[in-house]
Design an enzyme around this catalytic site. Structure first.
Site, short mmCIF file in Angstrom:
data_model
loop_
_atom_site.label_atom_id
_atom_site.label_comp_id
_atom_site.label_asym_id
_atom_site.label_seq_id
_atom_site.Cartn_x
_atom_site.Cartn_y
_atom_site.Cartn_z
N ASP A 155 -4.53 1.24 -2.16
CA ASP A 155 -5.10 -0.06 -1.77
C ASP A 155 -5.20 -0.98 -2.99
O ASP A 155 -4.86 -2.16 -2.93
CB ASP A 155 -6.51 0.13 -1.19
N HIS A 201 1.64 4.51 -2.88
CA HIS A 201 1.80 5.97 -2.81
C HIS A 201 3.05 6.40 -3.58
O HIS A 201 3.07 7.43 -4.25
CB HIS A 201 1.94 6.41 -1.34
N GLU A 217 -5.61 7.11 -1.28
CA GLU A 217 -5.62 5.91 -0.45
C GLU A 217 -6.26 4.74 -1.18
O GLU A 217 -5.77 3.61 -1.14
CB GLU A 217 -6.36 6.18 0.87
N HIS A 239 0.84 -1.20 0.00
CA HIS A 239 0.00 0.00 0.00
C HIS A 239 0.88 1.26 0.00
O HIS A 239 0.66 2.18 -0.78
CB HIS A 239 -0.94 -0.01 1.21
N GLU A 240 1.89 1.26 0.87
CA GLU A 240 2.79 2.43 0.92
C GLU A 240 3.53 2.60 -0.41
O GLU A 240 3.74 3.71 -0.88
CB GLU A 240 3.79 2.32 2.08
#
Ligand code: ZN
Length: 411
Positions: A355, A278, A351, A274-275
Site C-alpha cells: 500500500d 508485491h 500488504e 499495490h500489486e
C-alpha cells in the site's frame, strides 16, 4: 491413549474456531446500526448493514463447516482409514500403488463430504447477497475439473513420496522435502500458465486510456510489460479483486473484469501499483521461503512419526507407510489454526508495504484509498471486524486500518 488425545485436541481446536466465529458475529452485529465515524459520506447505512448481514451469514456457514469437519476427522481415525485400506487392498496390490490410491481415496471422500457446504455457500449465501453468477452446471464442472486435477497431483506426489520412503535409508524426509520444494516451484510456474486458464479466460488488457496509464506505471516500476491480464471473474461471482502471482517469465498481475468495471482509471492504477509493490518487495519469494521453513518442520515430523509402529498400532490397522502418512498428517491439522496468526502477520505486513509503495508511485494515498473503500463496499466486507478474529483470519489488514496507515504515510 493416542486415540483419546487426538479427538480431545481436535475438539479444542473446533471450540476455538467456533469462539472466533461467535466473536466476529457479536462484534459486527453490535455495530450494525450505524456507519462507523468518518465513512458516512462514502458508505450508506444500507450498504453497511448488508456487509454486516453478509458477514454473519458467512460465519453461520463456517460454524456448520467446523461442526461437520470434527466428526469426519475423528471418523477417519476410528474406522475410516482401516475401511478405506481394506477396500483398496482388495482391488490392488503392491505397496506403492495401493498406498498412493489409499491417499487418493481419503482425499476424494473428504472432498465429497465438503461438497454440500460449498454448494450451500455458493447457491444460498452468495446468491442471497447478489454475488453468485455460477450456474449449477458450471459449479459441477468446476468441481469435477479441480478434483481430477488435485487427485492426479496427490496420486503422483504420494507415489513419489512412498517411493522415497521405501528406497532412501535414513534421512528420507530431507530428500522428500527437497522434492516437495521443487514441486512447489514448478507449480508456481505451471499455475498461471496452464492451470488457471483451465478455469478462466485471461486476456491482455485492451488498448485505451487505461492501458496507456498502466504501461507508463509498469515502465516506472521496471515490470515486464506482457505480464498484465484481465480475468473473466464475472462468470462466477461479482466480487472484484486483483492479484500478483508467479515469478520469472510466468509472473503476472491479474485484474478481475469485475474490478475494472467498478473503478476509475486512477483507482485501477493505484491497485496495479499495490500489486507492483508485491513485485518490488519480492513477496512471492518471501512467502516461498516461509513455506520452505514450515514444510521442513512438517517433513521432519513425518520422518519421526510415519514409520513409528505405535502410530498405526493405536488404530489397529496393519502398518504401512501410507497409513503412517495419513495419520501423521491428520495429527498436524490443528497446526493450521495455531499458526494462522503468524502467517497473517507476515501477510499483513506485506500488504501494508505494498500500500505504501502504491501511494508513493501514484502521488498520494487518495486513489488507492478510494479504490479500497469501493471494493470493500461492493464486496460487502465489513468495516467493523472483531480485532481477535482479524488476528486469526485476515490475511489483509481491515480496510479502515489500511486507510489510516495510508493517511499516516501520506502526511
Ligand atoms: Zn496485496
Amino acid at each position: 491413549m493416542f486415540l483419546v488425545i487426538l479427538p480431545v485436541v481436535f475438539s479444542a481446536i473446533t471450540a476455538v474456531e467456533l469462539w472466533l466465529c461467535w466473536r466476529q458475529m457479536r462484534y459486527v452485529s453490535s455495530r450494525r446500526d450505524a456507519v462507523p465515524a468518518g465513512y458516512a459520506d462514502r458508505i450508506s447505512l444500507a450498504e453497511h448493514q448488508k456487509a454486516a448481514d453478509y458477514t454473519v451469514a458467512a460465519m453461520h456457514t463456517k460454524i456448520v463447516g467446523s461442526l461437520v469437519d470434527l466428526p469426519i476427522l475423528v471418523g477417519w481415525l476410528f474406522f475410516g482409514i482401516a475401511a478405506a485400506k481394506r477396500a483398496v487392498d482388495a482391488v490392488v496390490t503392491g505397496p506403492l500403488l495401493a498406498g498412493s490410491l489409499l491417499l487418493v481415496a481419503v482425499m476424494a471422500i473428504s472432498a465429497v463430504f465438503e461438497l454440500p457446504i460449498a454448494a450451500y455457500s455458493t447457491f444460498v449465501v452468495e446468491a442471497r447477497f447478489g454475488f453468485n453468477k455460477m450456474t449449477p452446471r458450471l459449479f459441477a464442472v468446476d468441481w469435477l475439473k479441480s478434483q481430477a486435477l488435485s487427485l492426479g497431483l496427490v496420486f503422483a506426489l504420494s507415489y513419489a513420496l512412498l517411493w522415497v520412503m521405501a528406497h532412501v535409508a535414513g534421512l528420507w524426509w530431507l530428500e522428500a522435502w527437497a522434492g516437495f520444494l521443487v514441486f512447489v516451484a514448478a507449480m508456481m510456474v505451471a499455475y498461471p500458465l496452464w492451470i488457471a486458464p483451465l478455469f478462466n479466460k485471461f486476456t491482455p488488457l485492451s488498448d485505451g486510456d487505461l492501458k496507456a496509464a498502466v504501461e507508463a506505471l509498469l515502465v516506472k516500476a521496471g515490470f515486464v510489460a506482457d505480464g498484465l491480464f484481465v480475468m473473466d471473474g464475472s462468470k462466477r461471482s461479482s466480487h472484484g479483486n486483483a492479484y500478483f502471482t508467479g515469478f520469472g517469465k510466468a509472473k503476472r498481475i491479474v485484474f478481475y473484469d469485475t474490478l475494472l468495471e467498478k473503478l476509475t482509471v486512477p483507482e485501477v492504477e493505484a491497485v496495479l501499483a499495490h500489486e507492483l509493490g508485491h513485485f518490488k518487495h519480492r513477496d512471492v519469494l518471501m512467502s516461498f521461503t516461509r513455506l520452505a521453513a514450515v514444510s521442513l518442520a512438517v517433513f521432519w515430523w513425518l520422518g519421526v512419526a510415519v514409520k513409528a509402529p505405535w502410530l498405526s498400532a493405536a488404530l489397529e490397522v496393519p502398518h504401512s507407510d501410507a497409513v503412517g502418512l495419513i495419520v501423521a498428517m491428520i495429527c498436524l491439522s490443528p497446526l493450521g489454526v495455531i499458526l494462522a496468526p503468524l502467517g497473517n502477520w507476515f501477510s499483513n505486513r506485506a500488504e501494508t508495504r505494498a500500500d505504501r509503495y502504491a501511494a508513493g508511485m501514484t502521488g498520494g494515498a487518495e486513489a488507492l484509498s478510494s479504490a479500497l473503500l469501493k471494493l470493500s463496499r461492493d464486496n460487502a466486507s465489513t468495516l467493523t471486524p472483531d480485532p481477535v478474529y482479524v488476528v486469526f483470519r485476515y490475511s489483509h489488514p481491515p480496510v479502515p486500518i489500511r486507510l489510516e496507515r495510508l493517511r499516516a504515510a501520506a502526511s
